[in-house]
Design a protein around this motif. Structure first.
Motif, PDB file in Angstrom:
ATOM      1  N   SER A   1      37.427  30.701  34.787  1.00 46.20           N
ATOM      2  CA  SER A   1      38.306  31.200  35.851  1.00 46.20           C
ATOM      3  C   SER A   1      39.211  32.309  35.328  1.00 46.20           C
ATOM      4  O   SER A   1      39.552  33.239  36.054  1.00 46.20           O
ATOM      5  CB  SER A   1      39.132  30.057  36.419  1.00 46.20           C
ATOM      6  N   LEU A   2      39.585  32.217  34.071  1.00 44.12           N
ATOM      7  CA  LEU A   2      40.485  33.216  33.489  1.00 44.12           C
ATOM      8  C   LEU A   2      39.773  34.567  33.375  1.00 44.12           C
ATOM      9  O   LEU A   2      40.374  35.624  33.608  1.00 44.12           O
ATOM     10  CB  LEU A   2      40.945  32.723  32.114  1.00 44.12           C
TER      11      LEU A   2
ATOM     12  N   VAL B   1      40.093  36.654  36.502  1.00 46.24           N
ATOM     13  CA  VAL B   1      41.397  37.313  36.667  1.00 46.24           C
ATOM     14  C   VAL B   1      41.506  38.475  35.693  1.00 46.24           C
ATOM     15  O   VAL B   1      41.981  39.564  36.033  1.00 46.24           O
ATOM     16  CB  VAL B   1      42.552  36.318  36.421  1.00 46.24           C
TER      17      VAL B   1
ATOM     18  N   TYR C   1      48.156  32.069  30.081  1.00 45.71           N
ATOM     19  CA  TYR C   1      47.837  31.176  31.215  1.00 45.71           C
ATOM     20  C   TYR C   1      48.566  29.843  30.986  1.00 45.71           C
ATOM     21  O   TYR C   1      48.260  29.126  30.021  1.00 45.71           O
ATOM     22  CB  TYR C   1      46.319  30.967  31.266  1.00 45.71           C
TER      23      TYR C   1
ATOM     24  N   LEU D   1      46.387  35.813  28.518  1.00 46.89           N
ATOM     25  CA  LEU D   1      45.910  36.288  29.815  1.00 46.89           C
ATOM     26  C   LEU D   1      45.793  37.813  29.803  1.00 46.89           C
ATOM     27  O   LEU D   1      44.771  38.387  30.168  1.00 46.89           O
ATOM     28  CB  LEU D   1      46.896  35.824  30.895  1.00 46.89           C
TER      29      LEU D   1
ATOM     30  N   GLU E   1      45.051  35.101  42.758  1.00 48.50           N
ATOM     31  CA  GLU E   1      44.430  34.713  41.484  1.00 48.50           C
ATOM     32  C   GLU E   1      45.319  35.137  40.322  1.00 48.50           C
ATOM     33  O   GLU E   1      45.505  34.403  39.348  1.00 48.50           O
ATOM     34  CB  GLU E   1      43.044  35.340  41.363  1.00 48.50           C
TER      35      GLU E   1
ATOM     36  N   ALA F   1      47.284  32.622  37.741  1.00 42.93           N
ATOM     37  CA  ALA F   1      47.052  32.710  36.294  1.00 42.93           C
ATOM     38  C   ALA F   1      48.334  33.031  35.533  1.00 42.93           C
ATOM     39  O   ALA F   1      48.540  32.572  34.406  1.00 42.93           O
ATOM     40  CB  ALA F   1      46.004  33.788  36.015  1.00 42.93           C
TER      41      ALA F   1
ATOM     42  N   TYR G   1      46.418  28.170  43.250  1.00 44.78           N
ATOM     43  CA  TYR G   1      45.970  29.338  44.031  1.00 44.78           C
ATOM     44  C   TYR G   1      46.392  29.203  45.493  1.00 44.78           C
ATOM     45  O   TYR G   1      46.870  30.153  46.110  1.00 44.78           O
ATOM     46  CB  TYR G   1      44.443  29.455  43.930  1.00 44.78           C
TER      47      TYR G   1
ATOM     48  N   ASP H   1      43.792  23.491  36.455  1.00 48.92           N
ATOM     49  CA  ASP H   1      43.287  24.873  36.509  1.00 48.92           C
ATOM     50  C   ASP H   1      43.793  25.536  37.798  1.00 48.92           C
ATOM     51  O   ASP H   1      43.063  25.648  38.787  1.00 48.92           O
ATOM     52  CB  ASP H   1      41.749  24.872  36.452  1.00 48.92           C
TER      53      ASP H   1
ATOM     54  N   ILE I   1      44.097  28.428  38.921  1.00 48.96           N
ATOM     55  CA  ILE I   1      43.349  29.544  39.530  1.00 48.96           C
ATOM     56  C   ILE I   1      42.288  29.037  40.503  1.00 48.96           C
ATOM     57  O   ILE I   1      42.011  29.661  41.520  1.00 48.96           O
ATOM     58  CB  ILE I   1      42.663  30.414  38.445  1.00 48.96           C
TER      59      ILE I   1
END
Ligand code: NAD
Length: 534
Positions: free
Chosen positions: A3-4, A7, A38, A45, A100, A104, A110, A338, A340
């Motif tokens: 997911s990171l 972003v 993050y 991030l 997003e 993050a 989200y 998580d 995001i």
């Protein structure tokens, strides 16, 4: 983490790697960067420019040039609003990406980020709708203001105007990055000022996109600028003799430093600062609603809200059942591992009174600060009803993130730090009262005064107590409905340590103007207008 990556691919765009000065994305003069992590895992991030005093000076010079050139201030507010509204629309059009990024950067689910970004866009449109209201306030005849015998002499044609202030600095906090920043940018620009935004270095990535929104909307070069950086960049902006106002949202300590920096030049300040809001619960309140409201009040956004209700003042006759139920509910809450990808759950506080997931706090330094408060409280013998520590690693997916258990501290002394100071995390302190007078005393027992709530099924009692509470925004409620909710038309701000000035509503727009009187004698305003247009 997958997911990171998603972003991080957004963050490749120019606006997330450069400063926005004079209508262009430019490199910072030094190459130094600020890393951001993050919060759910502690992974890197992004790294963005650490703007310094010389970058701030460049942005001020661009704003001064735009101000001296005069086109922006010379337009009507309604004309400016037609341009600024494109920026608000740009937020709305990019909610998915911005949510997003905020998920993050701040570690908020989200779902919650998307909801509050929608609020930022809507509020921006509200500010733009006030453009024509501001225009209607130009050249308004001075009246008695409601007093007696106070009308100016008949031979004076004296009117009020609201002028923009000039070059102004906007310094913002990280907890709702876009909302906090755009709540300054939109009214500042609609009012006709030229501005420099310095977002928070802790989580301000979404604010860097405002430069892109300004460029795309056609804001003239220099009218709006963004300089990322740490407190030194903020301090350079506040101290500059060319900056005529600082609008600041952040901690009380920084607010006081900014006021000090502005004092020698007597420039304007608008300060939206910290809080330690009380939730006062009378024994005629529905217990389930009281528990829901308590949870929402101190846990929404991980307790990282200026108006978080982090002090519970409960009538002694219902203290035990309320605390039992609160403990039971809090211990059931899952963590958000998580943010995001958290699209279903996430701080339902804003919708239906529930808080359904616990997010990490924003960064390592905040985590250490909050844990420091908890260690000190425990060492001083404060009783922990629930929480008080970091969760087991297994509970949070061995993530390495900045998680803290929702914590309730009971029988807290009135002079304890956890009663008096803003912890800015998921920590609630509890005291009880027996009489209505005691309830007011407890609610007013800190130096802050941002918000507070009184819960009772007796409207007259709720009103009596609400009217005695010293805070800029008070809720009187039998249900808890509306707690923490804001409406753009309702002004808010702080008493005492919570700030100077008011934001939102027409008063919030007036903060970005100077009130001026013009006195026409020998000829009238109508004569002047005829000559002007003829
Ligand atoms: P902070 O005071 O640490 O930082 C806020 C901003 O000020 C950042 O951009 C920072 O770089 C800058 N800054 C720091 N030192 C400075 C200095 N000496 N001169 C000029 N600028 C300086 O606050 P924070 O941790 O980012 O935000 C959390 C705080 O914000 C909490 O206290 C919270 O209650 C408050 N807050 C208030 C409101 C409100 O509307 N009242 C809203 C959101 C947050």
């Amino acid at each position: 983490m997958k997911s990171l990556n998603k972003v991080q691919s957004h963050l490749i765009a120019e606006c997330f790697n450069k400063l926005y000065i004079g209508g262009q994305f430019v490199d910072a003069i030094d190459e130094e960067k600020i890393p951001t992590y993050y919060p759910a895992t502690g992974e890197l991030l992004h790294e963005f420019p650490r703007g310094k005093a010389n970058d701030v000076d460049a942005a001020i010079a661009a704003a001064e040039a735009a101000w001296a050139e005069g086109t922006w201030a010379g337009m009507s507010a309604a004309e400016r609003a037609e341009i600024v509204i494109k920026m608000a629309q740009g937020i709305e059009d990019n909610i998915a990406m911005l949510a997003e990024i905020e998920a993050a950067d701040v570690g908020k689910p989200y779902r919650q980020a998307a909801m509050t970004l929608g609020g930022a866009a809507g509020e921006g449109k509200y500010w733009c709708s006030l453009g024509k209201v501001l225009d209607a306030e130009q050249d308004v005849p001075v009246n008695s203001g409601g007093g007696e015998g106070g009308v100016p002499p008949a031979e004076w044609d004296v009117v009020y105007r609201r002028d923009p202030i000039g070059v102004i600095g906007l310094i913002s906090a990280w907890n709702y990055p876009m909302n906090v920043a755009f709540r300054k940018v939109a009214p500042a620009l609609v009012a006709g000022n030229c501005a420099i935004l310095k977002p928070s270095e802790i989580a301000g990535l979404s604010c860097m996109f405002i430069g892109k929104l300004a460029q795309d909307a056609g804001i003239p070069p220099g009218v709006f600028n963004v300089v990322t950086g740490d407190r030194d960049a903020g301090a350079a902006l506040a101290a500059s003799p060319s900056v005529s106002m600082i609008s600041f949202t952040g901690s009380t300590l920084t607010g006081s430093k900014i006021m000090g920096a502005c004092a020698p030049k007597l420039s304007q300040v608008a300060l939206e600062l910290g809080g330690k809001s009380a939730l006062v619960v009378f024994d005629d309140t529905d217990l389930d609603k009281a528990v829901e409201t308590t949870m929402k009040g101190f846990l929404a956004n991980g307790g990282q809200i200026c108006t978080a209700h982090t002090r519970l003042v409960v009538q002694d006759s219902i203290e035990a059942p309320l605390l039992n139920k609160l403990k039971e509910e809090l211990e059931k809450l899952p963590f958000c591992n998580d943010p995001i990808t958290e699209k279903d759950r996430g701080d339902r506080a804003w919708e239906d009174g529930m808080t359904d997931v616990v997010q990490p706090v924003v960064c390592d330094s905040q985590h250490k600060k909050i844990m420091g408060f908890l260690h000190e409280a425990k060492a001083a013998g404060v009783e922990v009803l629930t929480g008080g520590d970091v969760p087991d690693e297994a509970t949070v997916g061995n993530s390495g993130g900045y998680f803290i258990q929702p914590t309730v501290l009971i029988n807290v002394e009135r002079d304890a730090d956890v009663w008096q100071k803003e912890v800015f995390g998921p920590v609630l302190s509890v005291r009880s009262f027996s009489t209505e007078d005691d309830a007011v005393l407890e609610a007013n027992s800190t130096s802050f005064g941002l918000a507070s709530t009184v819960m009772s099924s007796d409207p007259a009692k709720a009103m009596r107590v609400a009217n005695r509470i010293r805070a800029g925004a008070v809720f009187a409620t039998s249900t808890g409905e509306g707690l923490l909710a804001e409406h753009p038309a309702v002004s808010r701000g702080g008493f005492g340590f919570s700030g100077v000035g008011r934001e939102l509503g027409i008063g919030g727009l007036h903060e970005y103007t100077e009130l001026k009187s013009v006195n026409y004698t020998g000829f009238s305003l109508a004569d002047a207008k005829n000559k002007h247009t003829g």
